[in-house]
Design an enzyme around this catalytic site. Structure first.
Site, PDB file in Angstrom:
ATOM      1  N   ASP A   3     118.536 105.642  -8.596  1.00  0.00           N
ATOM      2  CA  ASP A   3     117.441 106.512  -8.141  1.00  0.00           C
ATOM      3  C   ASP A   3     117.882 107.417  -7.008  1.00  0.00           C
ATOM      4  O   ASP A   3     117.350 108.521  -6.837  1.00  0.00           O
ATOM      5  CB  ASP A   3     116.241 105.673  -7.711  1.00  0.00           C
ATOM      6  CG  ASP A   3     115.462 105.274  -8.938  1.00  0.00           C
ATOM      7  OD1 ASP A   3     115.842 104.290  -9.578  1.00  0.00           O
ATOM      8  OD2 ASP A   3     114.510 106.004  -9.292  1.00  0.00           O
ATOM      9  N   GLY A  24     111.633 106.997 -14.062  1.00  0.00           N
ATOM     10  CA  GLY A  24     113.082 107.156 -14.182  1.00  0.00           C
ATOM     11  C   GLY A  24     113.453 108.420 -13.414  1.00  0.00           C
ATOM     12  O   GLY A  24     112.825 109.470 -13.605  1.00  0.00           O
TER      13      GLY A  24
HETATM   14  O1  MRU Z   1     110.292 102.628 -11.244  1.00  0.00           O
HETATM   15  P1  MRU Z   1     111.090 103.337 -12.295  1.00  0.00           P
HETATM   16  O2  MRU Z   1     110.821 102.845 -13.669  1.00  0.00           O
HETATM   17  O3  MRU Z   1     110.958 104.838 -12.153  1.00  0.00           O
HETATM   18  O4  MRU Z   1     112.595 102.972 -11.958  1.00  0.00           O
HETATM   19  C1  MRU Z   1     113.623 103.500 -12.741  1.00  0.00           C
HETATM   20  C2  MRU Z   1     114.975 103.020 -12.400  1.00  0.00           C
HETATM   21  O5  MRU Z   1     115.166 102.253 -11.484  1.00  0.00           O
HETATM   22  C3  MRU Z   1     116.124 103.589 -13.185  1.00  0.00           C
HETATM   23  O6  MRU Z   1     117.155 102.669 -13.281  1.00  0.00           O
HETATM   24  C4  MRU Z   1     116.646 104.844 -12.472  1.00  0.00           C
HETATM   25  O7  MRU Z   1     115.615 105.747 -12.212  1.00  0.00           O
HETATM   26  C5  MRU Z   1     117.724 105.527 -13.239  1.00  0.00           C
HETATM   27  S1  MRU Z   1     117.101 106.380 -14.637  1.00  0.00           S
HETATM   28  C6  MRU Z   1     118.355 107.239 -15.377  1.00  0.00           C
END
Ligand code: MRU
Length: 350
Positions: free
Chosen positions: A236, A46
């Site tokens: 992200d 995240g």
């Molecule tokens: O691969 P991840 O689990 O790190 O991806 C996370 C996401 O896509 C979330 O939606 C994003 O980081 C926003 S978190 C507030």
């Protein structure tokens, strides 16, 4: 509410998200290398949480630099920062946090190294404390966008686990709930690593917020049948024109939302914006192990040797967004202008 990351006994303790919801286990990281591995292998994930882990990891790493000379310290610290930046490529918060820590080192060039180390550690605490405040503000700012008795679709996990607490997309949902709104959340399972089913459903259940899990491919069916009132996702990285990188599958949700006239909102802190990038095509997209696609929870399900492709994120063009909710207010189209104005106001405040 579940805590994601903390300092304890001069090491960093991370709740291992690969084991959730089955097990709540703390992963103890005693070195920069271990924190980088935890980010890369997604024990912590995240965008905001990755940034927080990066800041804390650098604070931990800096303790191991044994010198009293500023020049040597700075050189070794910059090498560490470079290693940290490459842990995962898409989340802007990682780069943002690393650059913040570098600023501390550069600003304190005439201080003793021990004081710089202390300041780096303090800075990581500040980032952690502010993150929760920021998420509460996002929740408050997004309140007007959520009607009473709404069914909300969300994707992946943009909750407490993806931040230092409360969450961004889930922050909006939590705030609506706290304001007494009757809401129901539909969560995509989010293949390949199932962050929606494992983490978002878990968080919402812990908070007694009604939640139903669907497979990713059911989202269009539900939208067409008017079973979804609005969609909220996290981000992200957001380019200066408002294009949004988020978990793979976000783009198709946005296109289907437009087709079905369903509002599509992005909840994000300012640290996720990357104003150096003209548009989303310039956002680096992480490609992960093909094994994650053909296996589930470590069990190979596909035919052995089959090819698989595993982009972890996609880009949703700004034209599909109904609004971006930040800690400084709600941004609307044209995003290039509203983002520029917001950051200009931020600069003026400083
Ligand atoms: O691969 P991840 O689990 O790190 O991806 C996370 C996401 O896509 C979330 O939606 C994003 O980081 C926003 S978190 C507030």
């Amino acid at each position: 509410m579940i805590q994601t990351i903390k300092w304890e006994d001069n090491s960093i303790h991370i709740i291992d998200q690969r084991r959730l919801p089955k097990k709540k286990e703390w992963l103890v990281c005693c070195s920069l290398r271990e924190v980088i591995a935890a980010i890369r292998e997604m024990a912590i994930r995240g965008a905001p949480a990755i940034g927080l882990a990066a800041a804390m990891g650098l604070a931990l790493g800096s303790q191991s630099i044994k010198t009293e000379r500023y020049g040597t310290f700075r050189r070794r610290f910059l090498e560490m920062a470079q290693q940290m930046k490459s842990a995962r490529p898409t989340a802007a918060n990682l780069k943002w946090a690393v650059e913040r820590m570098i600023t501390v080192v550069e600003r304190m060039h005439s201080n003793p190294v021990e004081e710089i180390k202390e300041a780096i550690r303090k800075e990581s605490h500040i980032i952690v404390e502010r993150d929760i405040v920021i998420n509460l503000k996002i929740g408050r700012n997004g309140l007007e966008l959520i009607p009473d008795r709404a069914t909300i679709l969300t994707h992946c996990n943009a909750g407490a686990l993806a931040t230092c607490g409360y969450g961004t997309a889930l922050g909006m949902i939590r705030a609506a709930r706290e304001a007494g709104k009757d809401i129901h959340v539909i969560v995509d399972e989010t293949r390949p690593l199932l962050q929606g089913m494992r983490l978002t459903a878990f968080e919402l259940m812990e908070d007694n917020i009604p939640v139903t899990v669907i497979v990713d491919s059911a989202a269009g069916y539900l939208m067409k049948r008017q079973m979804i009132d609005l969609i909220i996702i996290g981000a992200d990285r957001i380019a200066s024109n408002g294009d949004v990188a988020n978990k793979i599958g976000s783009y198709q949700l946005a296109v289907m939302a437009k087709e079905n006239k369903i509002p599509f909102y992005v909840a994000s802190p300012l640290s996720t914006f990357d104003l150096d990038l003209k548009d989303g095509d310039l956002i680096p997209i992480e490609e992960r192990e093909p094994g994650e696609v053909i296996s589930l929870a470590g069990h190979l399900l596909g035919p052995k040797g089959v090819k698989a492709f595993n982009p972890a994120f996609d880009i949703t063009p700004a034209k599909y967004l109904s609004a971006i909710v930040t800690e400084r207010g709600v941004l609307r189209s044209p995003y290039k202008r509203s983002i520029r104005n917001l950051f200009k106001a931020e600069d003026d405040r400083r």
